[in-house]
Design a protein around this motif. Structure first.
Motif, mmCIF file in Angstrom:
data_model
loop_
_atom_site.group_PDB
_atom_site.id
_atom_site.type_symbol
_atom_site.label_atom_id
_atom_site.label_comp_id
_atom_site.label_asym_id
_atom_site.label_seq_id
_atom_site.Cartn_x
_atom_site.Cartn_y
_atom_site.Cartn_z
ATOM 1 N N ALA A 112 -5.333 6.458 13.012
ATOM 2 C CA ALA A 112 -4.437 6.488 14.182
ATOM 3 C C ALA A 112 -4.670 5.298 15.110
ATOM 4 O O ALA A 112 -3.791 4.912 15.864
ATOM 5 C CB ALA A 112 -4.628 7.795 14.940
ATOM 6 N N GLU A 113 -5.869 4.712 15.055
ATOM 7 C CA GLU A 113 -6.186 3.584 15.945
ATOM 8 C C GLU A 113 -5.953 2.243 15.262
ATOM 9 O O GLU A 113 -6.280 1.206 15.824
ATOM 10 C CB GLU A 113 -7.661 3.672 16.395
ATOM 11 N N LEU A 114 -5.421 2.265 14.049
ATOM 12 C CA LEU A 114 -5.331 1.008 13.293
ATOM 13 C C LEU A 114 -3.937 0.383 13.308
ATOM 14 O O LEU A 114 -3.642 -0.530 12.529
ATOM 15 C CB LEU A 114 -5.802 1.214 11.841
ATOM 16 N N GLY A 115 -3.071 0.862 14.193
ATOM 17 C CA GLY A 115 -1.752 0.254 14.391
ATOM 18 C C GLY A 115 -1.006 0.058 13.085
ATOM 19 O O GLY A 115 -0.765 1.032 12.349
ATOM 20 N N PRO A 116 -0.657 -1.201 12.737
ATOM 21 C CA PRO A 116 0.187 -1.436 11.562
ATOM 22 C C PRO A 116 -0.488 -1.056 10.244
ATOM 23 O O PRO A 116 0.178 -0.965 9.214
ATOM 24 C CB PRO A 116 0.410 -2.958 11.594
ATOM 25 N N ASP A 117 -1.820 -0.833 10.288
ATOM 26 C CA ASP A 117 -2.547 -0.531 9.044
ATOM 27 C C ASP A 117 -2.852 0.955 8.871
ATOM 28 O O ASP A 117 -3.564 1.326 7.929
ATOM 29 C CB ASP A 117 -3.851 -1.340 9.010
ATOM 30 N N ALA A 118 -2.313 1.784 9.768
ATOM 31 C CA ALA A 118 -2.648 3.213 9.726
ATOM 32 C C ALA A 118 -2.315 3.806 8.346
ATOM 33 O O ALA A 118 -3.135 4.482 7.721
ATOM 34 C CB ALA A 118 -1.903 3.964 10.824
ATOM 35 N N ARG A 119 -1.121 3.509 7.852
ATOM 36 C CA ARG A 119 -0.677 4.125 6.600
ATOM 37 C C ARG A 119 -1.516 3.612 5.418
ATOM 38 O O ARG A 119 -1.953 4.380 4.559
ATOM 39 C CB ARG A 119 0.808 3.809 6.405
ATOM 40 N N THR A 120 -1.734 2.292 5.401
ATOM 41 C CA THR A 120 -2.529 1.706 4.302
ATOM 42 C C THR A 120 -3.930 2.306 4.289
ATOM 43 O O THR A 120 -4.480 2.621 3.228
ATOM 44 C CB THR A 120 -2.624 0.165 4.484
ATOM 45 N N TYR A 121 -4.529 2.459 5.479
ATOM 46 C CA TYR A 121 -5.884 3.011 5.551
ATOM 47 C C TYR A 121 -5.903 4.446 5.020
ATOM 48 O O TYR A 121 -6.766 4.818 4.224
ATOM 49 C CB TYR A 121 -6.396 2.971 7.001
ATOM 50 N N ARG A 122 -4.895 5.238 5.475
ATOM 51 C CA ARG A 122 -4.849 6.639 5.019
ATOM 52 C C ARG A 122 -4.714 6.706 3.498
ATOM 53 O O ARG A 122 -5.372 7.484 2.836
ATOM 54 C CB ARG A 122 -3.655 7.359 5.663
ATOM 55 N N ARG A 123 -3.851 5.837 2.949
ATOM 56 C CA ARG A 123 -3.610 5.891 1.487
ATOM 57 C C ARG A 123 -4.787 5.364 0.687
ATOM 58 O O ARG A 123 -5.035 5.807 -0.430
ATOM 59 C CB ARG A 123 -2.348 5.098 1.153
ATOM 60 N N LEU A 124 -5.521 4.416 1.257
ATOM 61 C CA LEU A 124 -6.677 3.861 0.547
ATOM 62 C C LEU A 124 -7.893 4.784 0.659
ATOM 63 O O LEU A 124 -8.507 5.167 -0.343
ATOM 64 C CB LEU A 124 -7.026 2.466 1.127
ATOM 65 N N VAL A 125 -8.247 5.128 1.904
ATOM 66 C CA VAL A 125 -9.525 5.827 2.122
ATOM 67 C C VAL A 125 -9.374 7.355 1.979
ATOM 68 O O VAL A 125 -10.317 8.027 1.551
ATOM 69 C CB VAL A 125 -10.119 5.441 3.504
ATOM 70 N N GLY A 126 -8.189 7.881 2.309
ATOM 71 C CA GLY A 126 -8.004 9.343 2.287
ATOM 72 C C GLY A 126 -8.390 9.983 0.955
ATOM 73 O O GLY A 126 -9.277 10.842 0.905
ATOM 74 N N PRO A 127 -7.759 9.570 -0.162
ATOM 75 C CA PRO A 127 -8.086 10.215 -1.451
ATOM 76 C C PRO A 127 -9.546 9.987 -1.860
ATOM 77 O O PRO A 127 -10.178 10.880 -2.426
ATOM 78 C CB PRO A 127 -7.143 9.511 -2.443
ATOM 79 N N LEU A 128 -10.081 8.814 -1.537
ATOM 80 C CA LEU A 128 -11.474 8.541 -1.916
ATOM 81 C C LEU A 128 -12.415 9.454 -1.130
ATOM 82 O O LEU A 128 -13.387 9.980 -1.679
ATOM 83 C CB LEU A 128 -11.822 7.070 -1.649
ATOM 84 N N ALA A 129 -12.128 9.618 0.165
ATOM 85 C CA ALA A 129 -12.993 10.480 0.991
ATOM 86 C C ALA A 129 -12.958 11.917 0.452
ATOM 87 O O ALA A 129 -13.985 12.598 0.418
ATOM 88 C CB ALA A 129 -12.553 10.430 2.450
ATOM 89 N N GLN A 130 -11.769 12.357 -0.009
ATOM 90 C CA GLN A 130 -11.685 13.713 -0.588
ATOM 91 C C GLN A 130 -12.516 13.826 -1.859
ATOM 92 O O GLN A 130 -13.074 14.864 -2.171
ATOM 93 C CB GLN A 130 -10.232 14.023 -0.927
#
Ligand SMILES: Cc1cc2nc3c(=O)[nH]c(=O)nc-3n(C[C@H](O)[C@H](O)[C@H](O)COP(=O)(O)OP(=O)(O)OC[C@H]3O[C@@H](n4cnc5c(N)ncnc54)[C@H](O)[C@@H]3O)c2cc1C
Length: 480
Positions: A112-130
């Motif tokens: 949420a704090e990453l502005g234009p990169d919010a979506r990319t961060y969620r898609r990159l790190v989200g599945p890995l963190a799970q």
């Protein structure tokens, strides 16, 4: 037990030596641990390095790897009074203009704090963190020697992790997300253009979003105290102040586990080691060194960015390009003018480290191996850049150059705190390309230090895996 000795001798009482000793003692074997230093713990010690009442972690301070470690999960730390204190912000990285980026709470909160990169961060790190629970047993195991328990999850992680951080960072547009990755990836102590640097960056982010980056209340030495207390309660013996110079000097034992690096093992074994093994061990590569600084402060660091004031760890070095330049300098044998610095402020969660209202601060920067340059002025200039007024708070400081680090603990060869370079080759095949990385050419003698898989950090898994090999060779049963 052997007729005139013990079952097991362990040389070195770092977290891996103690994990090895405990794994053997829990299996019912008699264990004698010998360490040359005056206190046990290796890289897990806490001392009043500056002024009375200021308790500094001499080496490790921040424990994402202990939190994630199956060895520590299987150790009842609470029963020994150990409490892990987890800051709300795992790590932050200040940028010029009073800005900062931070790994806080969940993937979504950080994104949420990453502005234009919010979506990319969620898609990159989200599945890995799970996937973290599926990946951890492999990355904290004898990587490269066993098939992953969850090959798909590991393949997903490997596909991103193998990339140089400089390549992965191109997926982001803003300074914030790129810098967040740079700070986490620079823990490898490699240029960020090297393969595999993304794996460290991603893993540290994944852990930040699950167990966090905790401190040990009272200092890292409490972890050591817990392990030594359990060991002695099982009948084990902890001897300090005895440097071992040859394997011939050790008490008779059925198994010897060495919490030392390949160079020291070659010296300890002397002419007992076949020439081929000696040559293989001599090819082992060490990484850069560190210059470590501890400060006693009259108050908290006045970071301009609020996120840095709440963070346990602060990666100080500016943008991705600046961090990358600093790491490239070190790899080329230069001392960076504006070094990338790892700073930890235990006081954010643990007031017991300093007298009321005051603080300890812990930090280091990477330097060429074997350096004797005191980097404290350059580190302080970097902190002052993002926290004006910091220098006015300094009551005292303690500095250890890379050469002094090795004098403090011979496992830090040239000041390398990771037990060897984290290159692609040595991540997969450390310390030498043997099928079982813990066995040596000498029957009954095992390596169990951070020079074996899974490498540096306080997780105890090198010791735990080495002990499991030794137990199997002795025909004893491992008791998880
Ligand atoms: C400045 C610094 C900061 C760090 N920060 C972190 C951090 O925040 N988080 C983290 O997870 N990790 C951190 N680390 C890394 C971590 O401390 C090490 O990876 C870890 O301690 C390795 O454990 P080990 O048991 O393999 O070896 P060590 O902890 O190095 O222990 C080796 C022991 O063997 C003894 N020894 C060696 N040779 C002999 C001999 N011949 N005879 C008798 N005894 C001998 C030494 O005295 C020492 O006690 C840091 C390290 C340093 C130096």
């Amino acid at each position: 037990m052997s007729s005139d000795g013990v079952d097991v001798v362990v040389v070195g009482s770092g977290p891996n030596g103690l994990a090895a000793a405990l794994t053997m003692a829990r299996a019912g074997l008699s264990v004698h641990v010998i360490d040359g230093a005056g206190t046990p713990g290796g890289g897990c010690r806490t001392e009043e390095l500056t002024l009375p009442g200021f308790w500094h972690d001499v080496c490790s301070a921040v424990h994402p790897l202990a939190s994630a470690s199956p060895f520590f999960a299987g150790t009842d730390l609470a029963a020994f009074g150990v409490r892990l204190l987890t800051p709300k912000v795992a790590f932050a990285q200040p940028l010029d203009g009073g800005r900062a980026v931070a790994a806080t709470g969940s993937v979504d909160e950080t994104a949420a704090e990453l502005g234009p990169d919010a979506r990319t961060y969620r898609r990159l790190v989200g599945p890995l963190a799970q996937d973290l629970p599926l990946i951890l047993p492999t990355v904290l195991g004898p990587l490269g020697r066993t098939l992953p328990a969850h090959p798909l999850a590991m393949a997903r992680f490997g596909a991103e992790g193998l990339l140089p951080a400089s390549v992965l960072a191109r997926r982001f547009r803003g300074d914030e997300a790129k810098s967040l990755l740079a700070g986490a990836a620079a823990h490898t102590m490699l240029p960020l253009s090297k393969p595999l640097t993304s794996s460290f960056g991603l893993l540290f982010l994944m852990i930040a979003h699950s167990v966090g980056w905790p401190f040990v209340e009272g200092g890292s030495a409490r972890l050591t105290d817990a392990l030594v207390t359990e060991l002695t309660s099982l009948g084990g013996r902890m001897e300090t102040g005895r440097w071992v110079t040859s394997l011939r000097d050790l008490p008779k034992a059925r198994a010897v586990l060495l919490d030392v690096t390949p160079r020291q093992f070659v010296a300890l074994a002397g002419d007992r080691l076949p020439a081929r093994s000696r040559r293989a061990l001599q090819r082992f590569r060490y990484g850069p060194g560190v210059c470590k600084v501890d400060w006693a402060l009259s108050g908290p660091v006045p970071w301009q960015a609020p996120a840095c004031r709440e963070a346990g760890t602060v990666h100080v070095g500016g943008t991705f390009a600046e961090v990358a330049a600093s790491e490239a300098d070190v790899a080329a044998g230069r001392h960076p003018e504006r070094p990338f610095c790892l700073i930890a402020q235990a006081g954010v969660v643990d007031p017991s480290r300093a007298p009321a209202g005051q603080q300890t601060l812990w930090g280091y920067c990477h330097v060429p191996r074997g350096s004797d340059v005191d980097m404290s002025a350059r580190i302080e200039a970097q902190i002052e850049r993002f926290a004006p007024g910091f220098r006015d708070l300094i009551l005292a400081r303690s500095v250890r150059t890379a050469t002094e680090m090795e004098r403090y603990n011979p496992n830090y060869v040239g000041g390398d705190i990771s037990g060897g370079a984290s290159t692609l080759w040595q991540t997969v095949l450390r310390p030498t390309p043997r099928w079982n990385p813990y066995r040596t050419a000498l029957p009954g003698v095992y390596l169990c230090s951070a020079s074996t898989p899974p490498g540096g950090g306080v997780h105890g898994m090198c010791g735990a895996w080495a002990a499991r090999t030794a137990l199997a060779d002795l025909g004893a049963r491992h008791r998880p």
